[in-house]
Design an enzyme around this catalytic site. Sequence first.
Site, mmCIF file in Angstrom:
data_model
loop_
_atom_site.group_PDB
_atom_site.id
_atom_site.type_symbol
_atom_site.label_atom_id
_atom_site.label_comp_id
_atom_site.label_asym_id
_atom_site.label_seq_id
_atom_site.Cartn_x
_atom_site.Cartn_y
_atom_site.Cartn_z
ATOM 1 N N THR A 1 -23.412 -0.078 -28.296
ATOM 2 C CA THR A 1 -24.166 0.645 -29.338
ATOM 3 C C THR A 1 -25.628 0.766 -28.923
ATOM 4 O OG1 THR A 1 -22.702 -0.325 -30.981
ATOM 5 C CG2 THR A 1 -24.693 0.718 -31.814
ATOM 6 N N GLY A 2 -26.142 -0.324 -28.374
ATOM 7 C CA GLY A 2 -27.542 -0.307 -27.946
ATOM 8 C C GLY A 2 -27.784 0.732 -26.873
ATOM 9 N N TRP B 1 -26.008 3.186 -25.931
ATOM 10 C CA TRP B 1 -25.657 4.566 -26.315
ATOM 11 C C TRP B 1 -26.927 5.312 -26.759
ATOM 12 C CZ3 TRP B 1 -25.974 7.380 -30.934
ATOM 13 C CH2 TRP B 1 -25.268 8.590 -30.959
ATOM 14 N N HIS B 2 -27.849 4.557 -27.359
ATOM 15 C CA HIS B 2 -29.064 5.195 -27.871
ATOM 16 C C HIS B 2 -30.055 5.574 -26.776
ATOM 17 C CE1 HIS B 2 -27.574 3.532 -31.703
ATOM 18 N NE2 HIS B 2 -28.203 4.549 -32.228
ATOM 19 N N GLY B 3 -29.953 4.944 -25.613
ATOM 20 C CA GLY B 3 -30.895 5.297 -24.551
ATOM 21 C C GLY B 3 -30.849 4.283 -23.427
#
Lengths: 463, 383
Positions: free
Chosen positions: A320-321, A323-325
């Site tokens: 999740t982390g 995925w954001h950048g």
Amino acid sequence: MLFSSVTFILFFLPAALLLYYIVPGKCKNTVLLLESLIFYAFGNMRYLLLAICLVFVNYLFARGMGRKSCQQRTRRFYLIMALAADISLLAAFKYGAWLSMFLNRITQGDITFFDVLPLGISYYLFKLISYLCDVYTGKCEPEKNIIDFMTYVLMYPQILVGPIIRYVDIRAGLKNRDRHVKPEEIRQGTRLFVYGLAKKVILADTLGMLWSQLAGADGIGIEKASSALVWLAVLAYSLQLYLDFSGYSEMSNGLSAMMGFSCKQNFAYPYLSRSVTEFWRRWHITLSEWFRDYVYIPLGGNRKGMMCHILNMLIVWILTGIWHGHTVNFLVWGVYYFAILLLEKYVLKTLLERHKAAGHIYTLFVAVTGWGIFAADGTQIGVLPLLHKMFVFSSGESALYFIRCYGVTLLLSVAVSGGFYQKLQGKLEDRRWLETVWLSIVFLLSLSYVVGSTGRAALYAGF
Amino acid sequence: MKSKLWTMFPSLVILGIVCVISLLSLFAPKQEMLTVENRKASSIPSFSFADWMSGDYQERLQDYSNDHVAFRQGWIHLKCFVDEMLLMKTEEDDILLGKDSQMFTKEFVSADENERFSKNVSALATFMETAQVPVTVMLVPSPAAILSEQLPAYAPMVSEDSMLAYVKNELQPLGTVLDVRDTLYAHKDEYIYYRTDHHWTTLGAYYAYLDFCRQSGKEPCNPDWEQAVQIEDFYGTHYSKTRYPLTRPDTITYFPMDNQMIEYKVTGDAVFEAQEPQGVIDLPQFHEYDKYAAFLGGNPGYCVIAGQGEGKILVVKDSYANCFVPFLLSNYEQAGVVDYRSYAYGLSNLVEKEGYDEILILYSLQGFAKDTGLVSINRPVSE
């Protein structure tokens, strides 16, 4: 073309909607697809072909999996092939720029690859992956009609920033050949779109200025700011992120509703949560559920013992982390939530259930601190200096001016984030005239922000 | 049917609003100039496949539609009204809204040291070291430094005092640095800065001129303020950005004068052609929106004005000097004016060719700190 742009609201949207309403039911998907292709081409023509190819390849793999003669081993092979293609492409685009920078630093070379992230690729690839998995697990039949399938993946309300709606949830809408959009859906859609637009352009964009006063290119910077100012800016960022993203999701769902598609809501007043676990059930719901259903549960969820459960949570939160950048802060942010959720699951759970008020305060504190880490991407502000400033009190430029300047916006944003207009809407429900006047006012004000923000500050050049 | 329409009545009204604005935007006559924003409106882009692929075409089409939205100025006013009156913001588009509707350019403390400022100071230092004639530097503080009581409370403005201290420290040994802060501060209750514009008023410039004469031992002119012409309803650059509903428009003051100004078309280092002579004050400009541009006809790269005094002075400046230069004409036989936003050569050839006796560097401090052209002042002669 953003939903909050003049071109979209005044030209694309009315033309697209009217055309969609006029054509007969069986042509609606084709028209919606064509409109979506134009919409996408407006943003980035170069990656339109990539998007179409990806949809086509995934379509073929899913069809392959759906063949009756196809054995389980072949189905698995198809799934792995398609997933490998999708995931490696996503990773290449998401981390390619970072990787090429890293390689260049080592080799002193000057190569760049995958330096531009194609619009919406994180979202539409997640849609495709969910579709492949659902076909594989038998949750749905593979779609035969390529037009309908492309419409699902590329439909313009969802192509840029989601929500990540699953095929199984929208299939009924797509297949309804004599689709008559119900008046109630149109009203509901308009309402969602107008409220979403107002959240984005009036509140979120204004709050964004407060954050950039601290962290922008010529901002005050973390060194010179007082701890109070940093807290205020992080709070503003937390509200901005919510209002911006939930506003955009509402605009998207509003547009879908106006075309007769009912889509899952993406945000359910997350800041009213009493625990972080609950917060993540109410924040970016379609993404959280995607990770739950396509990563966490397939890995075994919490069914294989405590160690495996913890490992699964760690994997989900790291993913999740990142995925954001690609910057380190997103990794830190993911691990931060992993740690908090673990603590909550095994230690704090009963405590939070007993003390409701404390739960609210604790959740807000964790969320706001988390957004601080999330925002500190290292371009202007690093994670450690930010946390140091937040938790080790120090003086510096005061927050007073910014409280005076943005106070009303902040209060209004808190009210909206706390569900103020949901309550207001309840009161307007049966007063059609009043609702019309109210929505028109909100729309006109939002439009003034849309147009008013397009002024290019070329004033000094001419004087 | 009726109940269906009634159900979606709010949607119909909003769709109606969108369609009306959209049709008006498409078919109403287009404006070429966005006057209040002081820029040309975008023209419709011509289509090319390459532009479409690169996204340039779409971007220009968006600019075009932004610029030609029906009631564009009305929308901007409405946005500013909501920002300033309902959300009660104290700033809009980098302009601070102070007390008594005084507006200020926002220059907040920032993490970065202003490199451009120190670059410009060292460019001036290099120039002053080698200059053949005496150089005076006058950097005028912004209203934020003089009318600080009118700033929005607690605004973290950058300290112009420390900037000026730095300038003095670096340049004082090489020439004269004229500090007009005390003079302006002594007159802070008078109308020395426009409320709606980033410039000082003619009166503010006059007080600084008195300081300049005192320092250089000249007899200042003593214009009859009763005879000055007042131009009302001036809405300046700050207003264009804030559209502040409680704005009080400004008044521009000028003294009619017969002096001739010759603007030059600059084609090389000290190579230029004279244009038609014109007045120092471009009177028709007072009927336009940008009234301050009447002084010296805007900001030509190089112009020369004949005066009634002795000697020749070269003023290197930004627009703050435009209402200051007319006062110099009673003291000098000729005033040359160079604006580095439209001039790109060193000064030594010009000074030699035209025979200037002294140089005045006159900028607003904020303008000086951002000026990107001034570094050309040391451009080598041989280039």
